[in-house]
Scaffold this motif. Structure first.
Motif, mmCIF file in Angstrom:
data_model
loop_
_atom_site.group_PDB
_atom_site.id
_atom_site.type_symbol
_atom_site.label_atom_id
_atom_site.label_comp_id
_atom_site.label_asym_id
_atom_site.label_seq_id
_atom_site.Cartn_x
_atom_site.Cartn_y
_atom_site.Cartn_z
ATOM 1 N N LYS A 1 50.186 50.519 47.341
ATOM 2 C CA LYS A 1 50.810 49.706 46.295
ATOM 3 C C LYS A 1 49.975 48.463 45.986
ATOM 4 O O LYS A 1 49.777 48.103 44.821
ATOM 5 N N GLU A 2 49.460 47.823 47.037
ATOM 6 C CA GLU A 2 48.621 46.637 46.817
ATOM 7 C C GLU A 2 47.311 47.018 46.137
ATOM 8 O O GLU A 2 46.804 46.276 45.287
ATOM 9 N N GLN A 3 46.759 48.178 46.491
ATOM 10 C CA GLN A 3 45.538 48.646 45.827
ATOM 11 C C GLN A 3 45.804 48.930 44.347
ATOM 12 O O GLN A 3 44.978 48.596 43.486
ATOM 13 N N GLU A 4 46.959 49.556 44.051
ATOM 14 C CA GLU A 4 47.305 49.834 42.659
ATOM 15 C C GLU A 4 47.464 48.541 41.876
ATOM 16 O O GLU A 4 47.003 48.435 40.729
ATOM 17 N N ARG A 5 48.113 47.561 42.505
ATOM 18 C CA ARG A 5 48.295 46.277 41.840
ATOM 19 C C ARG A 5 46.951 45.617 41.563
ATOM 20 O O ARG A 5 46.728 45.069 40.473
ATOM 21 N N GLU A 6 46.048 45.697 42.544
ATOM 22 C CA GLU A 6 44.721 45.118 42.360
ATOM 23 C C GLU A 6 43.969 45.860 41.251
ATOM 24 O O GLU A 6 43.289 45.240 40.422
ATOM 25 N N GLY A 7 44.109 47.203 41.228
ATOM 26 C CA GLY A 7 43.429 47.985 40.198
ATOM 27 C C GLY A 7 43.932 47.682 38.808
ATOM 28 O O GLY A 7 43.152 47.551 37.860
ATOM 29 N N LEU A 8 45.275 47.546 38.661
ATOM 30 C CA LEU A 8 45.855 47.222 37.351
ATOM 31 C C LEU A 8 45.389 45.855 36.860
ATOM 32 O O LEU A 8 45.066 45.685 35.685
ATOM 33 N N GLN A 9 45.345 44.887 37.772
ATOM 34 C CA GLN A 9 44.881 43.564 37.376
ATOM 35 C C GLN A 9 43.418 43.605 36.977
ATOM 36 O O GLN A 9 43.009 42.948 36.020
ATOM 37 N N SER A 10 42.618 44.392 37.702
ATOM 38 C CA SER A 10 41.196 44.497 37.368
ATOM 39 C C SER A 10 41.005 45.073 35.972
ATOM 40 O O SER A 10 40.193 44.573 35.185
ATOM 41 N N VAL A 11 41.768 46.143 35.666
ATOM 42 C CA VAL A 11 41.668 46.764 34.342
ATOM 43 C C VAL A 11 42.104 45.786 33.258
ATOM 44 O O VAL A 11 41.465 45.681 32.188
#
Length: 571
Positions: free
Chosen positions: A231-241
């Protein structure tokens, strides 16, 4: 920041690759700008129906620019990745050399899963430091400044637009991203550490979890840790995008602004219209170098935190470092041991494990340390191995143990601990860890002396000695200790899994081998201590009695009562 400076120091051991990657990156960037400028100019010239040789010349320039860009981009990728992989290799070796000096003291403060996350995950995170943090801003600045210098010959107003775009996409927006991203990156590293720790405990404790039927509960904990990390990785990925999208949108707006200002300049006669397409094409390609800056704060923060986690362990190793001028060579003589006022407590412990321990062990003597479980016997041995630090003075041959490297202490010691590690391989492999001068015949005789004659040298030993019984492990550990060079024997319950007859044979082999050496034996059993030169009795971390077997029995103190209890139990 100090930790990242240490990473940069390691990185610049590959100075040539670093410089070449920046050079080729600059050439690729400026070639791309030149290529797009030439294309824009070619489009404008073609509309005016120039002579054919002009078009042929421009097409040739575009072709040459394409080759230069492709080759320089390949060189940039080659040298930047080679520098990165070499840096990671150097960093792993550097970090491991630091860890090696700490040894078992690490596990007082760090769980094995957390250490694994640092050694593997955090080092891998630092691969982005050079590729995404260090050299992209340098290349971007060089390409921007060169391009701005070129464009200044055509339109000063467009130069100002480029500078505004550089300020927004290269500084202000990444700084805003960094502020937003810091908490997310921190949670990703923390959850990765938790997941590694839970996974390590799952594997280490699988047998106990199965026996006690707690597999399902532990499995749920592991799955929960995995889901939190994902979940934290997904959150980081969404913010990066989202950050990349915002940065790309800003660069697109800058290009539109160039079109508007350029068109106004042409209409006002401030710019020759033939150069308008060229400037517009330059704006399209120029800000491609600013796109990676959207991820700059993410990778910078990740690298900083990874370096901080790595070097927080290394700081303890640096504190252990001893000046070479202070080293004393005491490893070749038969050592004497003296402890004055030794006090030790584990981190966050509510009581001392050892308190004001006074011990004197003469050179070549045979000493037994006895006492109930938890009295600090094993801890005292580990202090002699420099696995822990304590207050007070501990001397080896009159030299403070603080003035000795761990390697010097280990060189002089023959050690059998309560838990001994055995490597996957053969019996012979496990016997020749430190001394390969033994012949096969010598090793066979050694196995006979420790009552392991039923083994052959080529018998297989599974990982951690899983196919050996407890008694076989202790006898093999004793054989390995005998095979090692050294004059100080540190034995912690070396016969606890043996029957009385085998125990007696093993002690006979020990005392024959260690006739002139210093022997320190930790034992719960009191049988067979009659021939020891002295017996140290401990309770609750303190030395309460010292003397020979006969003296302690005549005193009828604590040791005497322990002996009576043992006799009654055996009877």
């Amino acid at each position: 920041m100090r930790e990242l400076q240490s990473v940069m120091k390691t990185m610049f051991q590959q100075k040539r690759d670093v410089v070449l990657s920046i050079l080729f990156g600059f050439i690729a960037g400026i070639a791309a700008v030149g290529l797009f400028a030439a294309n824009g100019y070619l489009i404008s010239q073609a509309a005016l129906e120039p002579p054919l040789y002009v078009l042929i010349a421009m097409v040739a320039v575009v072709k040459i620019g394409s080759f230069i860009r492709a080759l320089s981009r390949y060189g940039e990728r080659y040298y930047s990745h080679r520098a990165t992989f070499t840096m990671l290799s150097d960093l792993r070796v550097h970090f491991y050399e630091k860890l090696e000096k700490l040894g078992p003291t690490l596990f007082q403060k760090y769980r094995s899963g957390d250490l694994l996350a640092r050694i593997v995950g955090d080092v891998e995170s630092l691969q982005n430091f050079f590729l995404r943090v260090f050299y992209p801003p340098i290349v971007m600045a060089l390409v921007f400044l060169s391009t701005i210098l070129f464009v200044s010959f055509y339109s000063f107003s467009i130069v100002l637009v480029f500078l505004l775009g550089l300020l927004l996409t290269g500084v202000l927006i990444p700084a805003w991203f960094a502020k937003k991203q810091r908490k997310v990156s921190s949670r990703v590293l923390e959850e990765r550490s938790v997941l590694s720790t839970e996974t390590a405990e799952w594997f280490y404790g699988f047998r106990e979890l199965t026996i006690h039927q707690k597999q399902r509960e532990k499995h749920h904990q592991l799955v929960a840790a995995s889901e939190r990390y994902i979940k934290e990785q997904e959150r980081e990925g969404l913010q990066s995008v989202s950050y990349q999208s915002i940065n790309s949108a800003v660069t697109l707006l800058i290009s539109w602004l160039v079109i508007v200002i350029g068109a106004l300049a042409v209409s006002n006669g401030q710019l020759d219209g033939i150069f308008l397409a060229m400037l517009i094409m330059i704006s399209f390609i120029l800000f491609e170098h600013a796109v990676p800056m959207a991820l700059f704060p993410i990778h910078y923060d990740e690298s900083e935190r990874a370096a901080s986690r790595l070097y927080s362990v290394n700081k303890e190793a640096d504190q252990e470092k001893i000046e070479e001028t202070k080293l004393t060579n005491v490893s070749k003589s038969v050592p004497s041991i003296e402890a004055n006022g030794i006090t030790f407590a584990f981190p966050e412990a509510i009581r001392n494990t050892l308190t004001d321990v006074q011990v004197k062990i003469p050179s070549g003597s045979k000493t037994a340390i006895v006492g109930p479980s938890g009295s600090g016997k094993s801890t005292l041995l580990k202090l002699l191995l420099k696995q822990y630090e304590s207050t007070g003075d501990l001397f080896v041959n009159g030299v403070s143990i603080n003035e000795l490297h761990q390697e010097q202490v280990w060189e002089m010691t023959k050690v059998v601990l309560q838990e001994n590690h055995f490597f996957y391989g053969t019996i012979k492999d496990n016997l020749l860890l430190t001394n390969d001068q033994y012949t096969d015949e010598d090793l066979i005789q050694l196995l006979e002396r420790v009552q392991l004659s039923h083994f052959s040298l080529e018998d297989q030993v599974l990982e951690r000695g899983q196919n050996l019984s407890g008694g076989e492990k202790q006898r093999l550990a004793m054989a390995r200790a005998i095979a090692k060079k050294g004059h100080l024997w540190l034995l912690d319950e070396p016969t606890s899994s043996l029957d009385a007859w085998t125990e007696q044979r093993l002690y006979e082999a020990l005392f024959k081998e260690a006739k002139d050496d210093t022997v320190i034996l930790v034992s719960h059993r009191l049988a067979g201590l009659e021939n020891m030169d002295q017996i140290i009795v401990m309770e609750n971390g303190k030395v309460i009695e010292t003397g020979s077997f006969e003296q302690l029995m005549n005193n009828e103190g604590y040791f005497y009562h322990l002996k009576q209890i043992e006799k009654s139990v055996v009877a």
